[in-house]
Scaffold this motif. Structure first.
Motif, PDB file in Angstrom:
ATOM      1  N   ARG A 201       0.820  -1.213   0.000  1.00  0.00           N
ATOM      2  CA  ARG A 201       0.000   0.000   0.000  1.00  0.00           C
ATOM      3  C   ARG A 201       0.859   1.271   0.000  1.00  0.00           C
ATOM      4  O   ARG A 201       0.333   2.364   0.193  1.00  0.00           O
ATOM      5  N   VAL A 202       2.144   1.138  -0.221  1.00  0.00           N
ATOM      6  CA  VAL A 202       3.041   2.300  -0.147  1.00  0.00           C
ATOM      7  C   VAL A 202       2.635   3.394  -1.132  1.00  0.00           C
ATOM      8  O   VAL A 202       2.688   4.588  -0.801  1.00  0.00           O
ATOM      9  N   LEU A 203       2.216   3.033  -2.340  1.00  0.00           N
ATOM     10  CA  LEU A 203       1.753   4.042  -3.292  1.00  0.00           C
ATOM     11  C   LEU A 203       0.418   4.623  -2.857  1.00  0.00           C
ATOM     12  O   LEU A 203       0.196   5.838  -2.940  1.00  0.00           O
ATOM     13  N   ALA A 225       6.246   3.057  -6.623  1.00  0.00           N
ATOM     14  CA  ALA A 225       6.747   3.132  -5.247  1.00  0.00           C
ATOM     15  C   ALA A 225       7.366   1.805  -4.856  1.00  0.00           C
ATOM     16  O   ALA A 225       7.133   0.767  -5.493  1.00  0.00           O
ATOM     17  N   CYS A 226       8.163   1.832  -3.787  1.00  0.00           N
ATOM     18  CA  CYS A 226       8.720   0.602  -3.242  1.00  0.00           C
ATOM     19  C   CYS A 226       8.890   0.768  -1.741  1.00  0.00           C
ATOM     20  O   CYS A 226       8.943   1.890  -1.215  1.00  0.00           O
ATOM     21  N   ALA A 227       8.953  -0.358  -1.044  1.00  0.00           N
ATOM     22  CA  ALA A 227       9.167  -0.360   0.401  1.00  0.00           C
ATOM     23  C   ALA A 227       9.771  -1.700   0.789  1.00  0.00           C
ATOM     24  O   ALA A 227       9.498  -2.727   0.156  1.00  0.00           O
ATOM     25  N   PRO A 228      10.605  -1.725   1.839  1.00  0.00           N
ATOM     26  CA  PRO A 228      11.199  -2.987   2.285  1.00  0.00           C
ATOM     27  C   PRO A 228      10.144  -3.894   2.911  1.00  0.00           C
ATOM     28  O   PRO A 228       9.227  -3.424   3.585  1.00  0.00           O
ATOM     29  N   LEU A 229      10.287  -5.189   2.678  1.00  0.00           N
ATOM     30  CA  LEU A 229       9.334  -6.159   3.205  1.00  0.00           C
ATOM     31  C   LEU A 229       9.919  -6.837   4.437  1.00  0.00           C
ATOM     32  O   LEU A 229      10.865  -7.621   4.338  1.00  0.00           O
ATOM     33  N   PRO A 230       9.382  -6.552   5.637  1.00  0.00           N
ATOM     34  CA  PRO A 230       9.896  -7.188   6.847  1.00  0.00           C
ATOM     35  C   PRO A 230       9.342  -8.603   7.011  1.00  0.00           C
ATOM     36  O   PRO A 230       8.360  -8.979   6.368  1.00  0.00           O
ATOM     37  N   ALA A 231       9.952  -9.354   7.886  1.00  0.00           N
ATOM     38  CA  ALA A 231       9.375 -10.642   8.274  1.00  0.00           C
ATOM     39  C   ALA A 231       8.106 -10.372   9.074  1.00  0.00           C
ATOM     40  O   ALA A 231       8.034  -9.388   9.815  1.00  0.00           O
ATOM     41  N   TYR A 249       9.364   4.773   7.071  1.00  0.00           N
ATOM     42  CA  TYR A 249      10.811   4.980   7.126  1.00  0.00           C
ATOM     43  C   TYR A 249      11.557   4.355   5.941  1.00  0.00           C
ATOM     44  O   TYR A 249      12.719   4.683   5.715  1.00  0.00           O
ATOM     45  N   GLY A 250      10.880   3.474   5.198  1.00  0.00           N
ATOM     46  CA  GLY A 250      11.547   2.829   4.070  1.00  0.00           C
ATOM     47  C   GLY A 250      10.874   3.028   2.736  1.00  0.00           C
ATOM     48  O   GLY A 250      11.417   2.632   1.699  1.00  0.00           O
ATOM     49  N   GLY A 251       9.687   3.635   2.730  1.00  0.00           N
ATOM     50  CA  GLY A 251       8.946   3.785   1.491  1.00  0.00           C
ATOM     51  C   GLY A 251       9.462   4.922   0.628  1.00  0.00           C
ATOM     52  O   GLY A 251       9.790   6.003   1.113  1.00  0.00           O
ATOM     53  N   SER A 252       9.533   4.680  -0.668  1.00  0.00           N
ATOM     54  CA  SER A 252       9.941   5.694  -1.641  1.00  0.00           C
ATOM     55  C   SER A 252       8.928   5.719  -2.766  1.00  0.00           C
ATOM     56  O   SER A 252       8.538   4.664  -3.277  1.00  0.00           O
ATOM     57  N   VAL A 253       8.472   6.910  -3.151  1.00  0.00           N
ATOM     58  CA  VAL A 253       7.430   7.027  -4.174  1.00  0.00           C
ATOM     59  C   VAL A 253       7.828   8.044  -5.229  1.00  0.00           C
ATOM     60  O   VAL A 253       8.506   9.037  -4.931  1.00  0.00           O
ATOM     61  N   HIS A 254       7.444   7.771  -6.470  1.00  0.00           N
ATOM     62  CA  HIS A 254       7.632   8.712  -7.574  1.00  0.00           C
ATOM     63  C   HIS A 254       6.273   8.969  -8.210  1.00  0.00           C
ATOM     64  O   HIS A 254       5.621   8.028  -8.687  1.00  0.00           O
ATOM     65  N   PRO A 304       4.977   7.926   2.662  1.00  0.00           N
ATOM     66  CA  PRO A 304       6.304   7.350   2.415  1.00  0.00           C
ATOM     67  C   PRO A 304       7.402   8.285   2.918  1.00  0.00           C
ATOM     68  O   PRO A 304       7.204   9.501   3.026  1.00  0.00           O
ATOM     69  N   ALA A 305       8.562   7.708   3.191  1.00  0.00           N
ATOM     70  CA  ALA A 305       9.671   8.499   3.707  1.00  0.00           C
ATOM     71  C   ALA A 305      10.276   9.415   2.650  1.00  0.00           C
ATOM     72  O   ALA A 305      10.696  10.536   2.952  1.00  0.00           O
ATOM     73  N   GLU A 306      10.325   8.942   1.414  1.00  0.00           N
ATOM     74  CA  GLU A 306      11.019   9.653   0.339  1.00  0.00           C
ATOM     75  C   GLU A 306      10.066   9.891  -0.828  1.00  0.00           C
ATOM     76  O   GLU A 306       9.303   9.002  -1.203  1.00  0.00           O
ATOM     77  N   VAL A 307      10.134  11.079  -1.414  1.00  0.00           N
ATOM     78  CA  VAL A 307       9.195  11.456  -2.471  1.00  0.00           C
ATOM     79  C   VAL A 307       9.943  12.085  -3.650  1.00  0.00           C
ATOM     80  O   VAL A 307      10.806  12.952  -3.456  1.00  0.00           O
ATOM     81  N   TRP A 308       9.588  11.645  -4.834  1.00  0.00           N
ATOM     82  CA  TRP A 308      10.020  12.278  -6.077  1.00  0.00           C
ATOM     83  C   TRP A 308       8.765  12.715  -6.812  1.00  0.00           C
ATOM     84  O   TRP A 308       7.817  11.931  -6.949  1.00  0.00           O
ATOM     85  N   VAL A 309       8.718  13.937  -7.279  1.00  0.00           N
ATOM     86  CA  VAL A 309       7.570  14.433  -8.048  1.00  0.00           C
ATOM     87  C   VAL A 309       8.084  15.023  -9.353  1.00  0.00           C
ATOM     88  O   VAL A 309       8.926  15.937  -9.348  1.00  0.00           O
ATOM     89  N   SER A 310       7.595  14.505 -10.478  1.00  0.00           N
ATOM     90  CA  SER A 310       7.972  15.006 -11.799  1.00  0.00           C
ATOM     91  C   SER A 310       6.774  15.686 -12.450  1.00  0.00           C
ATOM     92  O   SER A 310       5.682  15.105 -12.503  1.00  0.00           O
TER      93      SER A 310
END
Length: 335
Positions: A201-203, A225-231, A249-254, A304-310
């Protein structure tokens, strides 16, 4: 500069999210054994998919369920290429991000039954997925201008047990469906499938915050978007904490948008989770400090922790926020 389209997500202009999801639902039912799912029907004929309560479930099932949540309007896949010190990442993309994420995937339908109604234990779960667009119980659908009218539906519940009869009756009534045309997928967050579909659901989390800060959703064209998958964690609270932290803390979205550079830059600046006063502590710690009341948490944190917007109209891109995998490793890795 391209102007925003006059139409919102009109049912006349947009596809049926439930019809799009139908083949995906039938596929996981056909592959239930290999996906480690359990399929059953209640006495009325509603199809119930257990994705981790009395069966194992798994990451592959979680990826498939996440695509069902997005009505097939998005791709969800696992990357096993280690990066930033973590081995597995969930990657999500959509060229219909508003409909896929807010019109379908968002867990916005609150469903409950009292002990008196169930003649036993009370039940509560948040409903997500395409069937929300049949019931349209949320104000969000009025803003989107969208309603589905399909004769079939699928709902995903984040719960640790199958829904009782009163909840299923409510869903059938609100969606206007016959029992044989409703499928309910249940994914406890403490299962691998549940953990996976929540991190996917990160996006959607980014789209929801964009809506909350008043960005015109009609200008959002594309998203990934992407995010790390924990156990997964056996404890429900810990499991919920891990999935939230993965995004916060790990999600990044564009996001690719149209419109003014001023609005695109504002979106990038205001969207990251780091804008919240609660940023810097684990979700579990924050939730416990808030007395387990979501409404006491700062809404700005859920992003998300990190964002890119174009901006597709001007070719400019903004980058704000940053992931903190060191913080996550401190929470997740046993040295």
């Amino acid at each position: 500069m391209t102007t925003a389209p006059e139409l919102t997500l009109s049912a006349h202009a947009m596809p049926s999210v439930n019809r799009l999801a139908g083949p995906l639902v039938r596929d996981i039912i056909a592959r239930a054994s290999s996906l480690r799912l359990h399929i059953s029907q209640d006495e009325s004929g509603v199809t119930l998919v257990d994705a981790g309560i009395a069966c194992e479930g798994g990451v592959e099932a979680g990826l498939a369920i996440a695509e069902i949540c997005m009505a097939g309007l998005g791709r969800v896949q696992l990357s096993a290429h280690p990066r930033e010190g973590w081995p597995r990442w969930v990657e999500v993309s959509s060229s219909q991000p508003v409909l896929a994420c807010l019109g379908s995937q968002y867990a916005g339908w609150s469903l409950s039954a009292s002990k008196e109604e169930t003649q036993g234990k009370s039940f509560f779960a948040l409903g997500s997925g395409p069937a929300r667009a049949l019931a349209v119980k949320e104000e969000l659908y009025g803003e989107l201008g969208y309603r589905d009218t399909a004769g079939e539906g699928v709902l995903v519940l984040e719960a640790d047990r199958l829904p009782p009869r009163p909840v299923l009756n409510k869903v059938l009534n609100d969606c206007g469906l016959t029992a044989r045309n409703l499928t309910v997928i249940v994914t406890p967050t403490r299962s691998s499938a549940g953990t996976t579909q929540v991190v996917a659901r990160v996006l959607e989390v980014a789209l929801h915050k964009a809506h909350e800060i008043g960005f015109d959703l009609r200008y959002i064209v594309d998203g990934s978007a992407c995010a790390p998958l924990p156990a997964p964690a056996d404890d429900g609270l810990e499991a919920m904490g891990r999935t939230n932290d993965a995004i916060l803390y790990g999600g990044s979205v564009h996001l690719s948008v149209r419109g003014s550079d001023e609005e695109a830059e504002r979106l990038a600046r205001e969207l990251p989770s780091g804008t919240s006063r609660d940023y810097g502590k684990s979700f579990k710690a924050l939730f416990e400090a808030a007395g387990y009341d979501f409404y006491k948490l700062d809404g700005a944190l859920f992003a998300p922790a990190e964002v890119w917007v174009s901006n597709l109209d001007t070719g400019r891109t903004w980058h704000r926020g940053a992931t903190d995998l060191g913080f996550l490793r401190g929470l997740w890795v046993t040295e």
